[in-house]
Scaffold this motif. Sequence first.
Motif, short mmCIF file in Angstrom:
data_model
loop_
_atom_site.label_atom_id
_atom_site.label_comp_id
_atom_site.label_asym_id
_atom_site.label_seq_id
_atom_site.Cartn_x
_atom_site.Cartn_y
_atom_site.Cartn_z
N THR A 169 0.78 -1.48 0.03
CA THR A 169 -0.03 -0.13 0.03
C THR A 169 1.02 1.37 -0.02
OG1 THR A 169 -0.10 -0.29 2.47
CG2 THR A 169 -2.10 -0.95 0.98
N PHE A 170 0.56 2.33 -0.81
CA PHE A 170 1.24 3.52 -0.91
C PHE A 170 0.31 4.38 -0.47
CE2 PHE A 170 3.64 0.91 -3.81
CZ PHE A 170 5.03 1.34 -3.54
N ASN A 171 0.83 5.70 0.10
CA ASN A 171 0.26 6.74 0.58
C ASN A 171 0.46 7.56 -0.80
OD1 ASN A 171 0.08 9.75 1.09
ND2 ASN A 171 0.42 9.23 3.23
N LEU A 172 -0.74 7.94 -1.36
CA LEU A 172 -0.78 8.69 -2.82
C LEU A 172 -0.27 10.09 -2.68
CD1 LEU A 172 -4.07 7.18 -4.23
CD2 LEU A 172 -1.82 6.28 -4.68
N ASP A 173 -0.45 10.69 -1.40
CA ASP A 173 0.24 12.23 -1.46
C ASP A 173 1.33 12.08 -1.06
OD1 ASP A 173 -2.72 13.08 -1.32
OD2 ASP A 173 -2.90 12.47 0.79
N THR A 174 2.19 11.16 -0.73
CA THR A 174 3.56 11.26 -0.44
C THR A 174 4.30 10.50 -1.33
OG1 THR A 174 3.68 9.31 1.17
CG2 THR A 174 3.18 11.81 1.80
N GLY A 175 3.82 9.17 -2.11
CA GLY A 175 4.58 8.33 -2.77
C GLY A 175 5.23 7.35 -2.35
N LEU A 176 4.87 7.28 -0.63
CA LEU A 176 5.72 6.25 0.18
C LEU A 176 4.95 5.04 0.44
CD1 LEU A 176 7.21 8.84 2.58
CD2 LEU A 176 8.53 7.81 0.80
N PRO A 177 5.75 3.94 0.60
CA PRO A 177 4.97 2.89 1.05
C PRO A 177 4.22 3.00 2.40
CG PRO A 177 6.78 2.22 0.02
CD PRO A 177 7.14 3.59 0.34
N VAL A 178 3.13 2.48 2.86
CA VAL A 178 2.63 2.76 4.25
C VAL A 178 2.45 1.56 4.56
CG1 VAL A 178 0.29 3.14 3.21
CG2 VAL A 178 0.98 3.94 5.60
N SER A 179 2.82 0.96 5.71
CA SER A 179 2.84 -0.37 6.65
C SER A 179 1.30 -0.39 7.04
CB SER A 179 3.93 -0.40 7.43
OG SER A 179 3.74 0.44 8.64
N VAL A 180 1.01 -1.70 7.40
CA VAL A 180 -0.13 -2.13 8.20
C VAL A 180 -0.18 -1.31 9.41
CG1 VAL A 180 -1.32 -3.75 9.29
CG2 VAL A 180 -0.34 -4.34 7.12
N GLY A 181 0.86 -1.21 9.93
CA GLY A 181 0.55 -0.39 11.61
C GLY A 181 0.32 0.96 11.14
N HIS A 182 0.81 1.78 10.27
CA HIS A 182 0.49 3.14 9.96
C HIS A 182 -0.83 3.63 8.89
CE1 HIS A 182 4.66 3.28 11.20
NE2 HIS A 182 4.37 4.31 11.83
N ILE A 183 -1.53 2.41 8.52
CA ILE A 183 -2.86 2.56 7.96
C ILE A 183 -3.92 3.21 8.79
CG2 ILE A 183 -5.03 1.34 6.80
CD1 ILE A 183 -2.66 1.70 4.93
N GLU A 184 -4.62 4.10 8.51
CA GLU A 184 -5.42 4.82 9.17
C GLU A 184 -6.79 4.93 8.57
OE1 GLU A 184 -4.20 8.51 10.47
OE2 GLU A 184 -2.77 7.83 11.76
N GLU A 185 -8.02 4.75 8.99
CA GLU A 185 -9.23 4.94 8.30
C GLU A 185 -9.29 6.36 7.84
OE1 GLU A 185 -12.56 3.61 10.70
OE2 GLU A 185 -11.98 1.64 10.64
N GLY A 186 -9.91 6.73 6.53
CA GLY A 186 -10.01 8.01 5.97
C GLY A 186 -8.82 8.32 5.03
N GLN A 187 -7.87 7.56 5.19
CA GLN A 187 -6.48 7.73 4.49
C GLN A 187 -6.60 7.58 2.87
OE1 GLN A 187 -3.10 5.47 5.94
NE2 GLN A 187 -1.84 7.07 5.82
N ARG A 188 -6.04 8.04 2.22
CA ARG A 188 -6.00 7.82 0.60
C ARG A 188 -4.93 7.03 0.25
NH1 ARG A 188 -5.48 10.51 -4.58
NH2 ARG A 188 -3.92 11.78 -3.68
N ILE A 189 -5.13 5.88 -0.28
CA ILE A 189 -4.17 4.80 -0.37
C ILE A 189 -4.36 4.34 -1.82
CG2 ILE A 189 -3.36 4.54 1.93
CD1 ILE A 189 -4.75 1.63 1.60
N GLY A 190 -3.05 3.73 -2.32
CA GLY A 190 -3.15 2.77 -3.66
C GLY A 190 -2.54 1.36 -3.24
N VAL A 191 -3.08 0.53 -3.75
CA VAL A 191 -2.97 -1.13 -3.54
C VAL A 191 -2.27 -1.34 -4.84
CG1 VAL A 191 -3.80 -3.22 -3.04
CG2 VAL A 191 -4.90 -1.06 -2.31
N PHE A 192 -0.92 -1.70 -4.50
CA PHE A 192 0.13 -1.99 -5.60
C PHE A 192 0.68 -3.54 -5.75
CE2 PHE A 192 4.70 -2.56 -6.63
CZ PHE A 192 4.85 -1.98 -8.13
N VAL A 193 0.57 -4.25 -6.69
CA VAL A 193 0.94 -5.76 -6.82
C VAL A 193 1.88 -5.96 -7.87
CG1 VAL A 193 -0.14 -7.75 -7.66
CG2 VAL A 193 -1.47 -6.35 -6.28
N ILE A 194 2.88 -6.80 -7.65
CA ILE A 194 3.81 -7.23 -8.42
C ILE A 194 3.68 -8.90 -8.61
CG2 ILE A 194 6.51 -7.62 -9.07
CD1 ILE A 194 6.95 -5.19 -7.08
#
Length: 372
Positions: free
Chosen positions: A302-327
Amino acid sequence: MRELTKDDVIAAVKGGSVFASGGGGWVEHGLEIGNAAVALGRPKLVSADELPDDAIIITCTAIGAPAGTDWQMLGKDYVRAVQLLFEQYDGKIVGVMTPQNGMSSSINGWLPAAALGLVVVDATGDIRAHPTGKMGSLGLASRTDFETIQAVAGGKPELGSYIELTVKGTPARTSNILRTASDMAGGFIAAARHPLPAKYVKEHAALGGVSIAIDLGRAIIDAEPQGPEQVLKTICRKTGGRFVGKGKVVKKDVSYSGAFDIGTIEVEKGKKKLKLHVMNEYMAVEDQEGTRVSTFPDVITTFNLDTGLPVSVGHIEEGQRIGVFVIDKSLLPLSSSVKDPSVYPEVEKALGIELLKYALEDEPATVVSAHA
């Protein structure tokens, strides 16, 4: 063979954060331990092919879940775990490797290597992060004829939770013991395990796994001045991965249990919804109809779309805008660890979903030789 540098530390953490798949430690911890390693000594990165077949390699790692609140893992704990293993192993250990990439786990063995005069082997037990030691054990998980050694060190002495422990036995039994030790130490603990000849590592590891993380990290660093959107485009281009959905986190239901973070995260945009299944890391993604979109050993991040940084499970918050990325797994070097059917039932039971039939789709199961 080449000397690892401060620039490599930063690149390994940035690239490893993509392969972390929502877990794999913490950025701050990775930078701290990596910088300590290159300040203490001159750790060298070598390919497995540069080592003779009989050179002994051990795996350095951390065991636990980020939601544990009372853990403490210092640089000296990584070194101490290796020393404990040394005390129980009769042969000469030459190198260390990591069982996975991650925010900090890409550099797991760098500090013990610098402190004890070992080399860092450019191989991983799994190219991405995973929840159980069995998933990074190079196909040893189901072996009942192989006696391994595993050692751990960590915890807070002031709370009486500091533990040092060395165990011998089958990989599966000893791994379960160390998971319990991690929980007793507060939720995380440093570990060293599985002395194995380089020949075995060459046949069963994801070779070049550390370099892959470092190379991706360098590409990210080069793209950062152009902003988050360019960083995400660079990651897609460099890895062949793609975003399967972007939207707002509408529900996070993840709790700590027995040194694991387990639960689900839901992401929604309009009528489209994705459900991410979590066991420390992201193990599967389903759409709003319950159709499987992606499954381990695919990289799922998962990526924080505002920063371009990966965001870990522990830092995911409800209301946050994220992208789900798959390889897709077809684009990744896969080790024997993730082709071993025996590593999946434990995780399937914890999550209540099927993994094995998706994970080994189009992949032959690995049957490991009785001779490590």
